[in-house]
Every structure is written in C-alpha cells, then in structure tokens.
Design a protein around this motif. Structure first.
Motif, PDB file in Angstrom:
ATOM      1  N   CYS A   1     -32.756  -6.298  23.618  1.00  0.00           N
ATOM      2  CA  CYS A   1     -33.970  -7.044  23.035  1.00  0.00           C
ATOM      3  C   CYS A   1     -34.846  -6.992  24.233  1.00  0.00           C
ATOM      4  CB  CYS A   1     -33.667  -8.418  22.616  1.00  0.00           C
ATOM      5  SG  CYS A   1     -32.863  -8.114  21.069  1.00  0.00           S
ATOM      6  N   ALA A   2     -36.126  -7.096  24.276  1.00  0.00           N
ATOM      7  CA  ALA A   2     -37.208  -7.123  25.152  1.00  0.00           C
ATOM      8  C   ALA A   2     -37.260  -8.326  25.812  1.00  0.00           C
ATOM      9  CB  ALA A   2     -38.800  -6.634  24.412  1.00  0.00           C
ATOM     10  N   ASN A   3     -36.957  -9.636  24.985  1.00  0.00           N
ATOM     11  CA  ASN A   3     -37.113 -10.780  25.575  1.00  0.00           C
ATOM     12  C   ASN A   3     -35.928 -11.672  25.333  1.00  0.00           C
ATOM     13  OD1 ASN A   3     -37.849 -12.565  23.158  1.00  0.00           O
ATOM     14  ND2 ASN A   3     -39.432 -11.208  22.992  1.00  0.00           N
ATOM     15  N   PRO A   4     -35.669 -12.827  25.969  1.00  0.00           N
ATOM     16  CA  PRO A   4     -34.709 -13.630  25.882  1.00  0.00           C
ATOM     17  C   PRO A   4     -34.372 -14.247  24.628  1.00  0.00           C
ATOM     18  CG  PRO A   4     -35.857 -14.510  27.794  1.00  0.00           C
ATOM     19  CD  PRO A   4     -36.506 -13.234  27.424  1.00  0.00           C
ATOM     20  N   PHE A   5     -35.786 -14.586  24.003  1.00  0.00           N
ATOM     21  CA  PHE A   5     -36.166 -15.286  22.490  1.00  0.00           C
ATOM     22  C   PHE A   5     -35.220 -14.286  21.649  1.00  0.00           C
ATOM     23  CE2 PHE A   5     -39.451 -17.101  25.266  1.00  0.00           C
ATOM     24  CZ  PHE A   5     -38.896 -18.428  25.385  1.00  0.00           C
ATOM     25  N   ASP A   6     -35.734 -13.146  21.557  1.00  0.00           N
ATOM     26  CA  ASP A   6     -35.105 -12.080  20.618  1.00  0.00           C
ATOM     27  C   ASP A   6     -33.759 -11.881  20.735  1.00  0.00           C
ATOM     28  OD1 ASP A   6     -37.725 -11.780  19.534  1.00  0.00           O
ATOM     29  OD2 ASP A   6     -38.193 -10.070  20.600  1.00  0.00           O
ATOM     30  N   ALA A   7     -33.493 -11.839  21.946  1.00  0.00           N
ATOM     31  CA  ALA A   7     -31.904 -11.679  22.056  1.00  0.00           C
ATOM     32  C   ALA A   7     -30.917 -12.820  21.783  1.00  0.00           C
ATOM     33  CB  ALA A   7     -31.646 -11.592  23.784  1.00  0.00           C
ATOM     34  N   ASP A   8     -31.685 -13.920  21.898  1.00  0.00           N
ATOM     35  CA  ASP A   8     -31.025 -15.322  21.324  1.00  0.00           C
ATOM     36  C   ASP A   8     -30.645 -15.258  19.924  1.00  0.00           C
ATOM     37  OD1 ASP A   8     -30.783 -16.213  24.006  1.00  0.00           O
ATOM     38  OD2 ASP A   8     -32.417 -17.851  23.764  1.00  0.00           O
ATOM     39  N   ASP A   9     -31.887 -14.822  19.135  1.00  0.00           N
ATOM     40  CA  ASP A   9     -31.689 -14.521  17.797  1.00  0.00           C
ATOM     41  C   ASP A   9     -30.892 -13.781  17.206  1.00  0.00           C
ATOM     42  OD1 ASP A   9     -33.746 -16.674  17.417  1.00  0.00           O
ATOM     43  OD2 ASP A   9     -35.582 -15.022  17.170  1.00  0.00           O
ATOM     44  N   LEU A  10     -30.927 -12.530  17.874  1.00  0.00           N
ATOM     45  CA  LEU A  10     -29.898 -11.528  17.589  1.00  0.00           C
ATOM     46  C   LEU A  10     -28.636 -11.888  17.817  1.00  0.00           C
ATOM     47  CD1 LEU A  10     -29.361  -8.516  16.704  1.00  0.00           C
ATOM     48  CD2 LEU A  10     -29.475  -7.995  19.058  1.00  0.00           C
ATOM     49  N   TYR A  11     -28.028 -12.448  18.852  1.00  0.00           N
ATOM     50  CA  TYR A  11     -26.912 -13.020  19.232  1.00  0.00           C
ATOM     51  C   TYR A  11     -26.319 -13.992  18.084  1.00  0.00           C
ATOM     52  CZ  TYR A  11     -23.260 -15.597  21.988  1.00  0.00           C
ATOM     53  OH  TYR A  11     -21.865 -15.882  22.320  1.00  0.00           O
ATOM     54  N   GLN A  12     -27.271 -15.180  17.663  1.00  0.00           N
ATOM     55  CA  GLN A  12     -26.872 -15.999  16.867  1.00  0.00           C
ATOM     56  C   GLN A  12     -26.573 -15.139  15.488  1.00  0.00           C
ATOM     57  OE1 GLN A  12     -29.731 -19.170  17.044  1.00  0.00           O
ATOM     58  NE2 GLN A  12     -29.001 -19.777  18.905  1.00  0.00           N
ATOM     59  N   GLU A  13     -27.604 -14.443  14.876  1.00  0.00           N
ATOM     60  CA  GLU A  13     -27.267 -13.697  13.773  1.00  0.00           C
ATOM     61  C   GLU A  13     -26.234 -12.754  13.694  1.00  0.00           C
ATOM     62  OE1 GLU A  13     -30.254 -11.227  10.723  1.00  0.00           O
ATOM     63  OE2 GLU A  13     -31.090 -12.094  12.411  1.00  0.00           O
ATOM     64  N   THR A  14     -25.860 -12.180  14.863  1.00  0.00           N
ATOM     65  CA  THR A  14     -24.706 -11.294  14.730  1.00  0.00           C
ATOM     66  C   THR A  14     -23.139 -12.152  14.550  1.00  0.00           C
ATOM     67  OG1 THR A  14     -25.652 -10.003  16.389  1.00  0.00           O
ATOM     68  CG2 THR A  14     -23.214  -9.719  16.209  1.00  0.00           C
ATOM     69  N   TRP A  15     -23.274 -13.356  15.219  1.00  0.00           N
ATOM     70  CA  TRP A  15     -22.070 -14.141  15.059  1.00  0.00           C
ATOM     71  C   TRP A  15     -22.132 -14.821  13.495  1.00  0.00           C
ATOM     72  CZ3 TRP A  15     -17.891 -13.753  17.487  1.00  0.00           C
ATOM     73  CH2 TRP A  15     -17.766 -13.201  18.674  1.00  0.00           C
ATOM     74  N   LEU A  16     -23.088 -15.229  12.942  1.00  0.00           N
ATOM     75  CA  LEU A  16     -23.368 -15.755  11.724  1.00  0.00           C
ATOM     76  C   LEU A  16     -22.631 -14.723  10.839  1.00  0.00           C
ATOM     77  CD1 LEU A  16     -26.789 -17.610  11.417  1.00  0.00           C
ATOM     78  CD2 LEU A  16     -24.509 -18.448  11.254  1.00  0.00           C
ATOM     79  N   LYS A  17     -23.166 -13.623  10.940  1.00  0.00           N
ATOM     80  CA  LYS A  17     -22.690 -12.386   9.893  1.00  0.00           C
ATOM     81  C   LYS A  17     -21.201 -12.171  10.190  1.00  0.00           C
ATOM     82  CE  LYS A  17     -27.095 -10.044   9.169  1.00  0.00           C
ATOM     83  NZ  LYS A  17     -27.937  -8.701   9.367  1.00  0.00           N
ATOM     84  N   ALA A  18     -20.557 -12.026  11.435  1.00  0.00           N
ATOM     85  CA  ALA A  18     -19.296 -11.966  11.838  1.00  0.00           C
ATOM     86  C   ALA A  18     -18.663 -13.181  11.154  1.00  0.00           C
ATOM     87  CB  ALA A  18     -19.150 -11.902  13.346  1.00  0.00           C
ATOM     88  N   VAL A  19     -18.739 -14.200  11.181  1.00  0.00           N
ATOM     89  CA  VAL A  19     -18.180 -15.387  10.606  1.00  0.00           C
ATOM     90  C   VAL A  19     -18.393 -15.119   9.026  1.00  0.00           C
ATOM     91  CG1 VAL A  19     -18.564 -17.850   9.810  1.00  0.00           C
ATOM     92  CG2 VAL A  19     -18.552 -17.243  12.325  1.00  0.00           C
TER      93      VAL A  19
END
Length: 162
Positions: free
Chosen positions: A21-39
């Motif tokens: 991701c280009a910025n930390p906010f998008d990275a935070d969103d991607l990180y959270q969404e990835t864990w939500l999908k993993a769960v």
C-alpha cells in the motif's frame, strides 16, 4: 483460536501490507481486512499446509479486490479532463515519504511484476509459493521476476526520477 497466528504472523503480514500500500492508512485497512477474512474462512484452512502462504494469499486477493473496486469507483470516472484536473488540484500533496531509491523503483513496477517481486524478495517466498499465491505457473513467476529485475536495473542505472 486465531490469536497464536496473529502473534506469530501479524508483524510480517503488516510489513507486507505496508509494502503493497502507498500509505499507512490503506495498509492498516488491508491488514485488518485480511485478518477478518482469515477468521471467517479459518474452517477452510488445511492445518497440514503452512499457514503463512495461506494468509498471504488472502492478503494478495484482498489487495487485488480493493484495486478492482477502486478502478470501478465512479469517483475515478470524469466527464472531462478539466474536471479531473480540478479534483486533483484540490487534493493536498502527500507528505514526502523517506524511501530508498530501490524501494521507490519497486513501487513503480507494473502491479503484476511488483507482486512477484514483493512476495519473492521481500517475503522470502520461493518460486512455488509465489506461484501458488498468485495462481500462476512457476515459469510465469520466473519470467516476471526476470522482467522486473531488468526494469529495476534500467531505472536505477539511469537514476530516473521516481
């Protein structure tokens, strides 16, 4: 249930998200969404297989879906180039980030090449794992890595403005 995995793989996953991701906010969103999908898809995980490639594949697919959604967004479709220019001028310029020349050169690669480079070099995955995550043949991964190395070499040798 997922807590041990988050403790073990959370830092590496977040680093991967920051790389994509280009910025930390998008990275935070991607990180959270990835864990939500993993769960939510944890029942589909095969414990006999390594967890990290499975998690990374979820992250890459989530990232790709986000890019597709953004491409279809009505905000990105303008009736005229003047309208687009006005909108772009109204957005404040981002703070300059302190990245090395190589990191910036990798960021400028076409998406297909960049994903292969990030998985192979930044995530230390082998060709087979990279191919499995990207759903492409191993030969295609090799080809993309070769092309990316050539483009990076040209960009860095010429010291073009990135």
């Amino acid at each position: 249930m997922i807590d041990p995995y988050i403790r073990q793989y959370g830092r590496r996953l977040y680093g991967f998200c920051r790389t994509l991701c280009a910025n930390p906010f998008d990275a935070d969103d991607l990180y959270q969404e990835t864990w939500l999908k993993a769960v939510s898809h944890f029942a589909q995980y095969d414990p006999s297989m390594p967890f990290e490639p499975w998690l990374t594949k979820i992250c890459v697919n989530t990232y790709r879906n986000t890019l597709r959604r953004m491409a279809r967004s009505p905000l990105l479709h303008f009736s005229s180039s003047d309208e687009q220019e006005r909108l772009l001028q109204s957005v404040p310029a981002p703070e300059p980030e302190d990245h090395s020349t190589l990191y910036e050169a990798v960021r400028q690669l076409p998406e297909k090449l960049r994903l292969a480079v990030v998985l192979f070099y930044f995530r230390d995955m082998d060709i087979a794992s990279t191919a499995a995550i990207l759903n492409i043949p191993a030969g295609t991964v090799k080809s993309r890595l070769n092309k990316a190395r050539r483009l990076l070499k040209e960009a860095l040798a010429n010291e073009i403005e990135l």
